[in-house]
Write a protein that holds these residues in place. Structure first.
Motif: not given
Length: 358
Positions: A307, A345-346, A341-343, A259, A337-339, A349
């Motif tokens: 992705w 953002d990472d 969005r989190r990936a 992910d 999905d949340r996965a 960063d």
């Protein structure tokens, strides 16, 4: 179990995104990294290496260039080649007119005497005038001559100063002794290309090997035979009626892709071959930096968005006021999905760290 496009997509991403490793090892693994002068938000070589090199920062390759066994040179495009690759390609053959030969000898003696030279110093010494360049404009004849001398392996780029190549004399490479040695070198270069861009459909294998004519113009007539030898030694499978090729010792991966989101350079090995891109991911990606603004569909320097093992869109990334800005687009419906969005953002960063911005 027969191979599928899903297997090939996963393979294309997984085998290319090795690491994280050292800069020297990443360069040795690839053999060649394509360069591009556009900085949006960083140069292509830096955007490519950041995914493979631990703690990589924009500009690290240029800063550490002198300490690495790497050279600026032409391979299938202009970029950075390892010393091993350079020795496989050189010496390149080419003739000079008597007038060119006199200029080359004089410039070479000047560079040897100075150790390192800026093109303006050579121009000041010899005043070669101006010539029509590849793009139809004019450029310094001195710069043109130095470019050609670099291509022929007479001088090398020792370093860059404010982006300008600083030249030094290049030690000559050993010539191929006979036909068998030529074939060995050509096959080694083909394996480097395949190792970087596989899996390749049959048409792309022929195309990318044909581009070695820039690396070894002295052997360009032998490249068709090299394709046939490659087809015989490479692993290959037919998927949907198309033969795909990759190194013989690499099995197709199993398991799910991680992910992870990656914003890739336009010339990243995963997306470089536009024909393969469309076959694997089902939509066309085009590099639009030189496309008129009114005709752009994705942006000046759109970075393909990976992705997991699927390229699902693109991002135009910039830095303004010390802050990162990312404008994303999608080939279809974006993941909800949340996965994801989190990936994402990472990844943003990681870009901030790479670019040293907020």
């Amino acid at each position: 179990m027969p191979a599928s496009l899903e297997h090939l997509r996963r393979f294309a991403a997984a085998r290319s995104l090795f690491g994280p490793t050292t800069l020297a090892r990443a360069l040795a693994t690839f053999g060649f990294v394509q360069a591009d002068p556009i900085r949006a938000p960083a140069r292509a070589q830096d955007l490519t290496l950041r995914h493979r090199v631990a703690d990589y920062r924009a500009g690290d390759l240029e800063r550490r260039y002198g300490a690495l066994a790497v050279e600026e040179d032409v391979f299938i495009n202009y970029g950075f080649v390892t010393d091993r690759v350079r020795r496989l390609m050189h010496p390149r053959r080419g003739s000079w007119t008597p007038a060119q030969r006199r200029r080359v000898d004089a410039v070479l003696a000047f560079v040897r005497d100075r150790g390192e030279v800026h093109p303006r110093d050579v121009d000041r010494e010899f005043a070669h005038g101006r010539v029509t360049n590849y793009w139809g404009g004019t450029s310094s004849a001195t710069t043109h001559l130095l470019d050609l001398m670099q291509y022929r392996g007479l001088v090398r780029v020792a370093r860059r100063e404010a982006g300008i190549r600083i030249y030094a004399v290049q030690e000559p490479a050993e010539d191929a002794a006979d036909r068998a040695e030529r074939s060995r070198r050509i096959d080694a270069l083909v394996d480097i290309v395949v190792g970087k861009y596989a899996p390749l459909p049959h048409s792309s294998l022929s195309m990318v090997v044909a581009r070695l004519r820039y690396a070894v113009p002295q052997w360009r007539r032998e490249l068709k035979a090299a394709v046939r030898r490659a087809q015989a030694r490479l692993r290959h499978e037919t998927v949907d009626g198309v033969a795909w090729y990759w190194p013989a010792d690499e099995p197709l991966p199993s398991g799910d892709a991680p992910d992870v989101v990656r914003l890739l350079a336009p010339f990243d090995p995963i997306v470089w071959d536009r024909r393969r891109f469309e076959m694997l991911w089902g939509w066309p990606y085009r590099f639009e930096a030189y496309t008129p603004i009114a005709k752009r569909s994705r942006g000046y320097y759109a970075l393909p968005l990976l992705w997991r093992d699927n390229v699902i869109g693109w991002g135009n990334v910039s830095v303004a006021g010390g802050a990162l800005h990312a404008d994303l687009g999608y080939a279809g419906s974006p993941p909800r999905d949340r996965a994801f969005r989190r990936a994402l953002d990472d990844e943003l960063d990681r870009l901030r760290t790479f670019l040293d911005c907020a």
